[in-house]
Write a protein that holds these residues in place. Structure first.
Motif, PDB file in Angstrom:
ATOM      1  N   TRP A  89     -28.358 -40.212   7.815  1.00  0.00           N
ATOM      2  CA  TRP A  89     -27.054 -40.828   7.579  1.00  0.00           C
ATOM      3  C   TRP A  89     -26.119 -39.856   6.863  1.00  0.00           C
ATOM      4  N   ALA A  90     -26.634 -39.155   5.874  1.00  0.00           N
ATOM      5  CA  ALA A  90     -25.808 -38.198   5.146  1.00  0.00           C
ATOM      6  C   ALA A  90     -25.322 -37.074   6.055  1.00  0.00           C
ATOM      7  N   GLY A  91     -26.171 -36.649   6.978  1.00  0.00           N
ATOM      8  CA  GLY A  91     -25.818 -35.541   7.860  1.00  0.00           C
ATOM      9  C   GLY A  91     -24.996 -35.914   9.070  1.00  0.00           C
ATOM     10  N   THR A  92     -24.775 -37.221   9.272  1.00  0.00           N
ATOM     11  CA  THR A  92     -23.967 -37.654  10.414  1.00  0.00           C
ATOM     12  C   THR A  92     -22.848 -38.605  10.005  1.00  0.00           C
ATOM     13  N   GLY A  93     -22.699 -38.866   8.716  1.00  0.00           N
ATOM     14  CA  GLY A  93     -21.715 -39.827   8.234  1.00  0.00           C
ATOM     15  C   GLY A  93     -20.369 -39.197   7.911  1.00  0.00           C
ATOM     16  N   ALA A  94     -19.661 -39.829   6.989  1.00  0.00           N
ATOM     17  CA  ALA A  94     -18.276 -39.453   6.671  1.00  0.00           C
ATOM     18  C   ALA A  94     -18.151 -38.014   6.173  1.00  0.00           C
ATOM     19  N   VAL A  95     -19.050 -37.581   5.304  1.00  0.00           N
ATOM     20  CA  VAL A  95     -18.969 -36.209   4.786  1.00  0.00           C
ATOM     21  C   VAL A  95     -19.192 -35.206   5.913  1.00  0.00           C
ATOM     22  N   ALA A  96     -20.136 -35.518   6.796  1.00  0.00           N
ATOM     23  CA  ALA A  96     -20.396 -34.628   7.933  1.00  0.00           C
ATOM     24  C   ALA A  96     -19.192 -34.565   8.861  1.00  0.00           C
ATOM     25  N   ILE A  97     -18.560 -35.707   9.098  1.00  0.00           N
ATOM     26  CA  ILE A  97     -17.370 -35.722   9.953  1.00  0.00           C
ATOM     27  C   ILE A  97     -16.283 -34.842   9.347  1.00  0.00           C
ATOM     28  N   ASN A  98     -16.086 -34.939   8.038  1.00  0.00           N
ATOM     29  CA  ASN A  98     -15.089 -34.097   7.371  1.00  0.00           C
ATOM     30  C   ASN A  98     -15.452 -32.622   7.509  1.00  0.00           C
ATOM     31  N   THR A  99     -16.742 -32.294   7.374  1.00  0.00           N
ATOM     32  CA  THR A  99     -17.197 -30.912   7.513  1.00  0.00           C
ATOM     33  C   THR A  99     -16.970 -30.397   8.927  1.00  0.00           C
ATOM     34  N   ILE A 100     -17.161 -31.258   9.913  1.00  0.00           N
ATOM     35  CA  ILE A 100     -16.950 -30.876  11.311  1.00  0.00           C
ATOM     36  C   ILE A 100     -15.469 -30.664  11.593  1.00  0.00           C
ATOM     37  N   ILE A 101     -14.614 -31.501  11.038  1.00  0.00           N
ATOM     38  CA  ILE A 101     -13.172 -31.457  11.300  1.00  0.00           C
ATOM     39  C   ILE A 101     -12.486 -30.314  10.538  1.00  0.00           C
ATOM     40  N   ALA A 102     -12.954 -30.018   9.334  1.00  0.00           N
ATOM     41  CA  ALA A 102     -12.263 -29.085   8.438  1.00  0.00           C
ATOM     42  C   ALA A 102     -11.917 -27.726   9.047  1.00  0.00           C
ATOM     43  N   PRO A 103     -12.798 -27.055   9.788  1.00  0.00           N
ATOM     44  CA  PRO A 103     -12.421 -25.737  10.314  1.00  0.00           C
ATOM     45  C   PRO A 103     -11.283 -25.800  11.338  1.00  0.00           C
ATOM     46  N   TRP A 104     -11.067 -26.955  11.923  1.00  0.00           N
ATOM     47  CA  TRP A 104     -10.118 -27.072  13.024  1.00  0.00           C
ATOM     48  C   TRP A 104      -8.720 -27.500  12.589  1.00  0.00           C
ATOM     49  N   PHE A 105      -8.594 -28.093  11.415  1.00  0.00           N
ATOM     50  CA  PHE A 105      -7.302 -28.658  11.012  1.00  0.00           C
ATOM     51  C   PHE A 105      -7.002 -28.372   9.544  1.00  0.00           C
ATOM     52  N   ASN A 106      -5.768 -27.997   9.271  1.00  0.00           N
ATOM     53  CA  ASN A 106      -5.266 -27.909   7.901  1.00  0.00           C
ATOM     54  C   ASN A 106      -4.136 -28.916   7.738  1.00  0.00           C
ATOM     55  N   ARG A 107      -3.006 -28.616   8.392  1.00  0.00           N
ATOM     56  CA  ARG A 107      -1.836 -29.495   8.267  1.00  0.00           C
ATOM     57  C   ARG A 107      -2.095 -30.883   8.833  1.00  0.00           C
ATOM     58  N   ARG A 108      -2.835 -30.945   9.928  1.00  0.00           N
ATOM     59  CA  ARG A 108      -3.040 -32.231  10.602  1.00  0.00           C
ATOM     60  C   ARG A 108      -4.418 -32.828  10.319  1.00  0.00           C
TER      61      ARG A 108
END
Length: 151
Positions: free
Chosen positions: A43-62
């Motif tokens: 759950w920790a590796g696929t939940g909200a924190v993981a989603i943020n980690t996955i998204i972070a490299p792709w978006f700054n402003r958006r």
């Protein structure tokens, strides 16, 4: 960082699947502690924190917009998935339905992780938010806020 996002996501998915199957197959009460650990790691590796980690490299402003879409997609997935799993349990029984869901989850997420999380913006020659490499970063607008009344 040592293993990378794709492999940590795959390990988390396997832990989540094993933990979920474990909940359906435990024989003794103490087994619940073991499957709770596996489920928790997954759950920790696929939940909200993981989603943020996955998204972070792709978006700054958006990033807020991207996270909103990702979290809403996860929520809608939960709303749709739960009744389907209940229907599977009704037809196949709890253990078989859980094993089937675990296998499908691993197969689908393994493929998606391999296909999409192995790619980085830098590998595609872009910066976060799709900006071209070497392009000047737009200046951030100054943040101004009015003082709140009272102490």
């Amino acid at each position: 960082n040592r293993f990378g996002l794709p492999w940590m996501t795959k390990i988390s998915v396997i832990c989540l699947a094993l933990g979920t199957v474990g909940w359906a197959c435990v024989q003794q009460p103490w087994h619940l502690f073991l499957v709770a650990i596996l489920s928790g790691i997954g759950w920790a590796g696929t939940g909200a924190v993981a989603i943020n980690t996955i998204i972070a490299p792709w978006f700054n402003r958006r990033r807020p917009m991207a996270l909103s879409m990702a979290y809403n997609g996860a929520s809608v997935g939960g709303v749709l998935f739960s009744p389907l799993w209940i229907a599977l349990i009704e037809v196949l029984g709890f253990k078989v339905a859980t094993v089937l869901v675990g296998l499908v989850m691993v197969m689908v997420l393994w493929r998606l992780t391999t296909r999409y999380l192995s790619v980085t913006p830098q590998g595609l020659g872009v910066q976060p938010d799709g900006d071209l490499s070497g392009a000047a970063e737009p200046a951030a607008a100054p943040v101004t806020a009015e003082a709140l009344p009272g102490a």
